[in-house]
Design a protein around this motif. Structure first.
Motif, PDB file in Angstrom:
ATOM      1  N   LEU A  51       0.836  -1.078  -0.042  1.00 46.65           N
ATOM      2  CA  LEU A  51       0.106   0.111   0.021  1.00 46.65           C
ATOM      3  C   LEU A  51       0.781   1.217   0.101  1.00 46.65           C
ATOM      4  CD1 LEU A  51      -2.628  -1.081   2.757  1.00 46.65           C
ATOM      5  CD2 LEU A  51      -2.743  -1.352   0.279  1.00 46.65           C
ATOM      6  N   ARG A  61      -6.158   1.699   1.817  1.00 44.15           N
ATOM      7  CA  ARG A  61      -6.523   0.518   1.952  1.00 44.15           C
ATOM      8  C   ARG A  61      -7.542  -0.115   0.723  1.00 44.15           C
ATOM      9  NH1 ARG A  61      -5.514   1.439   7.444  1.00 44.15           N
ATOM     10  NH2 ARG A  61      -7.758   2.023   7.500  1.00 44.15           N
ATOM     11  N   GLN A  73       0.611   0.210   9.616  1.00 41.56           N
ATOM     12  CA  GLN A  73      -0.712  -0.421   8.873  1.00 41.56           C
ATOM     13  C   GLN A  73      -0.061  -1.017   7.552  1.00 41.56           C
ATOM     14  OE1 GLN A  73      -3.827  -0.213  10.546  1.00 41.56           O
ATOM     15  NE2 GLN A  73      -2.214   0.717  12.107  1.00 41.56           N
TER      16      GLN A  73
END
Length: 625
Positions: free
Chosen positions: A399, A576, A608
């Motif tokens: 990501l 995301r 994350q």
């Protein structure tokens, strides 16, 4: 027994001695400070140690064609790079300084390639350098128009990714100036990278199979330009070397629950990416959730049979045969015939072939890696490039978020705190202000990406708010074009632009057409700040057949740390959802609060699994799709 002799100093003598001592201390102190300042100015990289490895040599000419030998180009660029680095105080170690092979240095191996590679690795390990660079020339005979330098690194050494990204950005600048294509730095399984303990790069300086680039690589001026850009990237790396770059984790490829079943991967005709081809319906009956040697064999044989549709390329030569398959703790051990070699091409082609193999086999649930054997024996490498002694694993897509900081040079409040984060930031600079050029020079020297922050008239507000160099609604298209060109000339090192305000201009097709046309002609990135939902940028980009990006989130519309942190969490949500996202924040009034929020939240983003990148990284990926 003789009495000790005692000397007495008069008050005048004592004062004189004290003055002499103080002056001596001051002289030593000034000398040391002066030396340190001089060192920082004239030898900023002292006492760094770098190993430069000109690839191939001697009997091994590397990629070649009439009038062109890779080994000669590699050495010429490497010697120029040595000169660039030594001028900055680097201690440079060369694996070779003349046309010779290194296999004689490691005669304990029977394979000439293994001897040569082992000698290079031993030089690197013996000198314990801060980093090493191996210079090569690429080839893609199936796609001769492919061009541009490419930088590869070992993803298992976190600092290498940062180094590769900075060097690739610098090389892209040189390539684009000569009409070449920019690339992204890429992880690779090259033998030299995997068997070295230190951050290192394989730099393919261009494509021999591209006629224009082949002639450029033979020119001394272009060789020197490439060497200078590599040195500039290394310099930027040492300035930012404490940036923690998350190490990509190798995981198996999984299939979506509603996906088409198992897939075989083939490279596209341009060699830029892999495309998944779904297996025929009768084959899908094999796709069971348990590990199956038969299923792995079936997938590999489909891969060896070649692509079932046009626009894709075969991976291995037609005579390649799969002799056997074993499964060992989630690793597929594949035994090929001696004919198992990638189709014609250089190191990049080899990497693409084995990546296709790895992605294909690891699409089987429970398979996490691939081990390749030839006639039941381990083989070190193919063509002195890809390392086959270890398990090959697929690369998990990350990501990615790009953060753009607007309004530099108008006010730089908060900028130093943001630079202290030591993370990739794209910095958009206002044109024609007193601080414009000094700011651009400074942040470029530190390795950050520079944008022109192009002022554009809004629907509401005064023109005086825009500052100099603004595009206004009363201009003709020709005036808009001239304004953009002048603004770009005023912001050195700008690799792209985004709009400052502009809700009125970005609705106007006639005016925005000129802005985008300039961006396309100069191969610049255009980022639509999206200050209005009625922007015409996406429509014009399709008409002009160009890649543009758009802002996902504004971070600091509300000037409070709490509100900005909330927007950063929204940025993570968008990322995301889409795999990537772009945020815009500002220096100036909101700068200090934005810097504080970023300092607190960037580690959270990284936890994350979100990587901070430059806008150019997202643009390059989008352009290849």
């Amino acid at each position: 027994m003789r009495r000790p002799v005692i000397f007495f100093l008069s008050w005048r003598q004592l004062k004189f001695t004290t003055y002499v001592f103080i002056i001596l201390v001051i002289v030593i102190f000034v000398y040391r400070i002066g030396w340190e300042l001089a060192r920082q100015v004239f030898y900023p990289l002292w006492p760094r140690v770098i190993v430069i490895d000109p690839g191939h040599g001697g009997i091994d000419g590397g990629a070649n064609c009439p009038g062109f030998l890779e080994k000669e180009i590699n050495l010429a660029i490497a010697l120029k790079l040595r000169q660039e680095l030594e001028q900055q105080g680097v201690k440079v170690i060369m694996t070779r300084e003349e046309d010779k092979a290194l296999q004689d240095e490691a005669k304990r191996y029977t394979s000439r390639h293994r001897q040569d590679l082992t000698s290079r690795i031993e030089i690197i390990e013996n000198y314990r350098p801060d980093l090493f660079v191996s210079i090569h020339v690429n080839a893609n005979p199936r796609r001769p128009q492919t061009s541009g330098p490419m930088v590869f690194y070992n993803r298992r050494i976190p600092a290498a990714a940062q180094l590769a990204t900075l060097v690739q950005q610098k090389l892209n600048e040189a390539a684009v100036e000569e009409g070449g294509k920019p690339h992204q730095a890429r992880p690779a399984e090259y033998y030299l990278l995997r068997h070295s303990s230190y951050p290192g790069l394989i730099i393919e300086t261009g494509f021999m199979t591209n006629t224009r680039e082949r002639e450029l690589l033979k020119q001394e001026a272009y060789q020197k330009r490439l060497a200078g850009q590599i040195a500039a990237g290394i310099y930027a790396y040492f300035l930012q070397q404490d940036i923690p770059v998350p190490e990509p984790t190798a995981t198996k490829t999984t299939l979506a629950a509603d996906g088409p079943g198992l897939q075989v991967y083939f490279p596209t005709a341009d060699g830029e990416k892999l495309v998944a081809v779904s297996l025929p319906g009768e084959v899908k009956t094999w796709a069971q959730p348990h590990i199956s040697k038969e299923l792995v064999r079936l997938l590999v044989e489909q891969l060896l049979a070649g692509p079932p549709q046009q626009g894709l390329e075969p991976v291995f030569v037609p005579d390649t045969r799969l002799l056997g398959v074993e499964i060992d703790n989630g690793i597929a051990v594949l035994n090929f015939s001696t004919a198992a070699v990638p189709t014609a091409g250089g190191s990049y082609q080899e990497q693409l072939a084995f990546r296709a193999l790895t992605e294909t086999v690891c699409s089987v649930p429970g398979i996490n890696g691939v081990k390749v054997l030839i006639n039941g024996q381990e083989r070190e490498t193919f063509g002195e490039h890809l390392d086959l002694t270890r398990v090959l694993t697929p690369i998990k897509p990350k990501l990615k978020v790009a953060i753009v900081i607007d309004d530099l040079a108008g006010s730089n409040r908060g900028l130093e705190e943001m630079l202290a984060l030591r993370r990739p930031l794209t910095l958009a600079i206002m044109p024609k202000l007193d601080l414009t050029r000094p700011t651009a020079e400074k942040v470029h020297r530190l390795g950050y990406q520079v944008f022109l922050h192009l002022p554009m008239e809004p629907e509401k507000g005064k023109k005086s708010w825009l500052g100099p160099g603004a595009v206004t609604a009363d201009m003709t298209p020709a005036q808009v074009r001239q304004t953009v060109l002048e603004d770009l000339a005023d912001v050195p090192y700008a690799s792209g632009m985004n709009n400052h305000m502009g809700s009125k201009i970005t609705r106007r097709k006639d005016l925005m057409y000129e802005v985008l046309r300039v961006a396309k002609e100069k191969n610049l990135i255009y980022l639509d700040s999206r200050t209005t939902e009625d922007t015409v940028v996406p429509v014009l980009a399709r008409e002009l057949n160009m890649t543009v990006l758009e802002r996902s989130v504004f971070l600091d519309d509300i000037n409070s740390v709490t509100a900005i942190k909330k927007q950063i969490r929204e940025l993570a949500r968008v990322c995301r959802q889409n795999g990537e996202a772009i945020a815009i924040g500002h220096v100036g009034v909101t700068g200090p609060n934005l810097a504080k929020a970023l300092r607190e939240m960037v580690p959270w983003l990284e936890e994350q699994g979100i990587e901070l990148v430059y806008v150019a990284d997202l643009w390059s990926e989008r352009s290849r799709r």
